[in-house]
Enzyme design. Structure first.
Site, PDB file in Angstrom:
ATOM      1  N   LEU A 219      14.347 -15.147  12.180  1.00  0.00           N
ATOM      2  CA  LEU A 219      13.458 -15.418  13.309  1.00  0.00           C
ATOM      3  C   LEU A 219      13.667 -14.459  14.470  1.00  0.00           C
ATOM      4  O   LEU A 219      13.606 -14.849  15.634  1.00  0.00           O
ATOM      5  CB  LEU A 219      13.611 -16.869  13.766  1.00  0.00           C
ATOM      6  CG  LEU A 219      13.185 -17.922  12.738  1.00  0.00           C
ATOM      7  CD1 LEU A 219      13.331 -19.323  13.306  1.00  0.00           C
ATOM      8  CD2 LEU A 219      11.750 -17.676  12.298  1.00  0.00           C
TER       9      LEU A 219
ATOM     10  N   ARG B   5      19.602 -18.331  10.090  1.00  0.00           N
ATOM     11  CA  ARG B   5      21.022 -18.630   9.935  1.00  0.00           C
ATOM     12  C   ARG B   5      21.543 -19.437  11.127  1.00  0.00           C
ATOM     13  O   ARG B   5      22.296 -20.392  10.972  1.00  0.00           O
ATOM     14  CB  ARG B   5      21.817 -17.326   9.791  1.00  0.00           C
ATOM     15  CG  ARG B   5      23.271 -17.544   9.341  1.00  0.00           C
ATOM     16  CD  ARG B   5      24.067 -16.265   9.498  1.00  0.00           C
ATOM     17  NE  ARG B   5      23.547 -15.151   8.736  1.00  0.00           N
ATOM     18  CZ  ARG B   5      23.920 -14.846   7.502  1.00  0.00           C
ATOM     19  NH1 ARG B   5      24.809 -15.599   6.868  1.00  0.00           N
ATOM     20  NH2 ARG B   5      23.410 -13.800   6.887  1.00  0.00           N
TER      21      ARG B   5
ATOM     22  N   SER C 263       5.217  -2.526   7.680  1.00  0.00           N
ATOM     23  CA  SER C 263       5.210  -1.582   8.793  1.00  0.00           C
ATOM     24  C   SER C 263       4.175  -1.966   9.836  1.00  0.00           C
ATOM     25  O   SER C 263       3.095  -2.450   9.506  1.00  0.00           O
ATOM     26  CB  SER C 263       4.929  -0.162   8.290  1.00  0.00           C
ATOM     27  OG  SER C 263       4.913   0.744   9.370  1.00  0.00           O
ATOM     28  N   GLY C 264       4.522  -1.692  11.069  1.00  0.00           N
ATOM     29  CA  GLY C 264       3.597  -1.957  12.162  1.00  0.00           C
ATOM     30  C   GLY C 264       4.285  -2.496  13.390  1.00  0.00           C
ATOM     31  O   GLY C 264       3.652  -2.718  14.420  1.00  0.00           O
TER      32      GLY C 264
ATOM     33  N   LYS D 294       7.729   2.670   1.492  1.00  0.00           N
ATOM     34  CA  LYS D 294       8.014   2.405   2.906  1.00  0.00           C
ATOM     35  C   LYS D 294       9.033   3.401   3.447  1.00  0.00           C
ATOM     36  O   LYS D 294       8.943   3.849   4.604  1.00  0.00           O
ATOM     37  CB  LYS D 294       8.541   0.971   3.067  1.00  0.00           C
ATOM     38  CG  LYS D 294       8.989   0.591   4.499  1.00  0.00           C
ATOM     39  CD  LYS D 294       7.879   0.785   5.519  1.00  0.00           C
ATOM     40  CE  LYS D 294       8.138   0.032   6.820  1.00  0.00           C
ATOM     41  NZ  LYS D 294       9.387   0.332   7.493  1.00  0.00           N
TER      42      LYS D 294
ATOM     43  N   HIS E 242       7.215   6.533   4.107  1.00  0.00           N
ATOM     44  CA  HIS E 242       6.440   6.279   5.335  1.00  0.00           C
ATOM     45  C   HIS E 242       7.302   6.534   6.560  1.00  0.00           C
ATOM     46  O   HIS E 242       6.895   7.212   7.506  1.00  0.00           O
ATOM     47  CB  HIS E 242       5.922   4.838   5.338  1.00  0.00           C
ATOM     48  CG  HIS E 242       5.460   4.344   6.682  1.00  0.00           C
ATOM     49  ND1 HIS E 242       6.345   3.963   7.680  1.00  0.00           N
ATOM     50  CD2 HIS E 242       4.225   4.165   7.197  1.00  0.00           C
ATOM     51  CE1 HIS E 242       5.672   3.582   8.743  1.00  0.00           C
ATOM     52  NE2 HIS E 242       4.376   3.692   8.476  1.00  0.00           N
ATOM     53  N   ASN E 243       8.524   6.000   6.546  1.00  0.00           N
ATOM     54  CA  ASN E 243       9.392   6.158   7.707  1.00  0.00           C
ATOM     55  C   ASN E 243       9.827   7.609   7.893  1.00  0.00           C
ATOM     56  O   ASN E 243       9.971   8.083   9.028  1.00  0.00           O
ATOM     57  CB  ASN E 243      10.615   5.243   7.577  1.00  0.00           C
ATOM     58  CG  ASN E 243      10.284   3.797   7.871  1.00  0.00           C
ATOM     59  OD1 ASN E 243       9.123   3.387   7.778  1.00  0.00           O
ATOM     60  ND2 ASN E 243      11.276   3.007   8.222  1.00  0.00           N
TER      61      ASN E 243
ATOM     62  N   GLU F 102       7.023   9.256   9.478  1.00  0.00           N
ATOM     63  CA  GLU F 102       7.010   8.788  10.871  1.00  0.00           C
ATOM     64  C   GLU F 102       7.971   9.617  11.727  1.00  0.00           C
ATOM     65  O   GLU F 102       7.624  10.025  12.846  1.00  0.00           O
ATOM     66  CB  GLU F 102       7.395   7.313  10.904  1.00  0.00           C
ATOM     67  CG  GLU F 102       7.509   6.676  12.266  1.00  0.00           C
ATOM     68  CD  GLU F 102       8.051   5.262  12.171  1.00  0.00           C
ATOM     69  OE1 GLU F 102       9.030   4.958  12.876  1.00  0.00           O
ATOM     70  OE2 GLU F 102       7.507   4.468  11.367  1.00  0.00           O
ATOM     71  N   TYR F 103       9.165   9.870  11.212  1.00  0.00           N
ATOM     72  CA  TYR F 103      10.117  10.730  11.920  1.00  0.00           C
ATOM     73  C   TYR F 103       9.478  12.087  12.215  1.00  0.00           C
ATOM     74  O   TYR F 103       9.605  12.632  13.320  1.00  0.00           O
ATOM     75  CB  TYR F 103      11.380  10.955  11.071  1.00  0.00           C
ATOM     76  CG  TYR F 103      12.464   9.918  11.183  1.00  0.00           C
ATOM     77  CD1 TYR F 103      12.205   8.568  10.979  1.00  0.00           C
ATOM     78  CD2 TYR F 103      13.777  10.291  11.467  1.00  0.00           C
ATOM     79  CE1 TYR F 103      13.212   7.624  11.049  1.00  0.00           C
ATOM     80  CE2 TYR F 103      14.801   9.354  11.547  1.00  0.00           C
ATOM     81  CZ  TYR F 103      14.504   8.019  11.326  1.00  0.00           C
ATOM     82  OH  TYR F 103      15.516   7.090  11.396  1.00  0.00           O
TER      83      TYR F 103
END
Length: 490
Positions: A12, A35, A130-131, A185, A188-189, A192-193
């Site tokens: 959460l 947890r 992602s987002g 993913k 993708h990252n 993104e870099y």
């Protein structure tokens, strides 16, 4: 009491909370668990107040509230916490139930976890999400992979809550088996870099070279966001440059120039080396963050290491020349971006071959078209390229991208050359251009390199006048003998 929840979500933090609320908005009943169970009560009393979201104070209670097949999704820190939760969950599940890891896990860990979970009679999904916080709340890009039998049971939820492109197509589709979703993913990252570093280099050229104010650069980025560079990262860069601190000064100029990273870019570069694929721009973006972290050393070095003045006084003083150079920066940014994505797709193609995945490259561009951090108009062009030729070996060979490189390369070259003469670091622009020039050359000086390797290590070489696959060794000194080492390729 009859189970009533469609899915459970563990974790959460803000991403987890927002994804739960997104699922709730789309008519799914979610069980929230953490947890630290006091977070569950806080979430239900505040952000989730008035929703259908259910809370649980134990794994056993969480599972008891789920309809069959039970779907349990984790959004927790990658690494050991994922394994710990898997071991806590498994004893409470039955054959056919599904465990989902929505965090930034290394794809190799997902491979291992799928095998382990399936050995218990369960199904496993490793999905990239992602987002950021906004995407989780209103529609992320979702990249699922893992046990194929799980997809029909998670498809409706994932595609409902994901971002949508203009025609309503969800930015979520099955990627492939094992760690394929987390692999995509990861790439993708890495991209993104690269995108972020390119934007930072454009900013630095305007700020340090042309002496432009944050307000002026804000206007430039606003204009760029109306054209081919239209993207989330250009948009937020525009907003950042327009943000003023309490004293009326640009906030961005008060932020310390040391960049952090969580590791996904590094993973991409390491994997590219394993596969022998030159994702040079992403690597430079990772290393640029590493150099930025050497702040104290850089401050000391700046006092003793000499170089040219970065100020482009004569260009900045001429309105027409200044406008022309800003346009050259735009061309350099777009051309370098094309190279970065071409390298990313080269990596995914090599991974698909190595790991036995059937990746849909146009579909991946579509998944990235909305919701994720690299979302942009540009990705629509990639989708079109693979629609025209699903077997396209490199984006640089597509008619559209080849044409865009042709239009922009002289401005790109001018920017890289000018930056070098002025001492302004542009590692991503430079390496993108270097790769482009290497890739477009039929002959490279690696013949000398192979001769060197054979000279000192008897590593052998191939000849241009003999068929590929035949290897030769020369006794270069007359003393080395005829024995060659075994040949190998990276």
């Amino acid at each position: 009491m009859e189970p009533q929840a469609d899915i459970a979500l563990i974790g959460l933090a803000v991403m987890g909370q927002n994804l739960i609320l997104n699922m709730n908005d789309h008519g799914f009943t979610v069980v929230a668990y953490n947890r630290s169970t006091e977070k569950v009560d806080q979430f239900l009393a505040n952000e989730a107040k008035g929703t259908r979201v259910l809370g649980a104070h134990s794994v056993e209670e969480m599972v008891a509230k789920l309809k069959k097949p039970r779907r349990v999704m984790m959004l927790v820190k990658a690494g050991k916490p994922v394994d710990e939760f898997i071991d806590q969950i498994i004893p409470h599940l039955e054959a056919g139930d599904i465990i989902i890891d929505g965090g930034n896990s290394l794809f190799e860990d997902t491979n291992r976890r799928q095998k382990y979970v399936e050995s218990k009679g369960l199904l496993y999904v490793g999905t990239g999400v992602s987002g950021g916080e906004e995407g989780a709340r209103h529609g992320p890009s979702i990249m699922p992979g893992g046990s194929p039998a799980a997809w029909p049971y998670v498809k409706d939820i994932f595609q409902a809550v994901s971002a949508k492109v203009d025609d309503g197509t969800p930015c979520c589709e099955w990627v492939g088996e094992m760690g394929a979703g987390h692999y995509v993913k990861m790439v993708h990252n890495g991209i993104e870099y690269g995108d972020m570093q390119l934007i930072c280099e454009a900013y630095n050229l305007m700020k340090t070279g042309l002496g432009m104010s944050a307000g002026e650069m804000h206007e430039v980025f606003a204009e760029w966001n109306k054209g081919d560079l239209d993207s989330y990262l250009i948009e937020i860069s525009r907003d950042i440059l327009g943000k003023l601190d309490d004293d009326g000064q640009p906030l961005v100029e008060k932020i310390l120039d040391t960049a952090g990273q969580k590791g996904t870019g590094k993973w991409t570069v390491i994997n590219s080396q394993d596969l022998g694929i030159p994702i040079t721009l992403m690597a430079e973006a990772v290393y640029a963050r590493c150099v930025s972290a050497l702040k104290d050393e850089r401050v000391r070095a700046s006092a003793v290491l000499e170089g040219p003045s970065p100020a482009m006084v004569e260009i900045a003083a001429d309105p027409a020349g200044k406008a022309a150079f800003i346009e050259d920066i735009r061309h350099a940014l777009y051309a370098s971006k094309i190279v970065s994505y071409a390298q990313g797709y080269m990596l995914m193609r090599a991974a698909a071959k190595e790991y036995g995945w059937n990746l849909n490259y146009g579909g991946i561009a579509l998944m990235w078209r909305g919701g994720c951090i690299i979302r942009s108009r540009f990705l629509g062009k990639i989708k079109e390229a693979f629609d025209r030729n699903p077997a396209l070996s490199n984006l640089l060979l597509d008619d559209y991208f080849r044409g865009e490189i042709h239009k922009g390369q002289w401005g790109w070259r001018n920017v890289v050359a000018t930056a070098a003469l002025r001492g302004i670091p542009v590692p991503a622009f430079s390496t993108a251009l270097a790769f482009f020039d290497q890739y477009r050359n039929a002959v490279l000086p690696a013949n000398l390199l192979q001769a060197q390797r054979d000279y000192f290590g008897a590593h052998t070489y191939e000849r241009i006048d003999r068929p590929r696959g035949e290897f030769f060794h020369t006794n270069w000194t007359g003393k080395g003998g005829t024995t060659a080492s075994s040949t190998y390729n990276v």
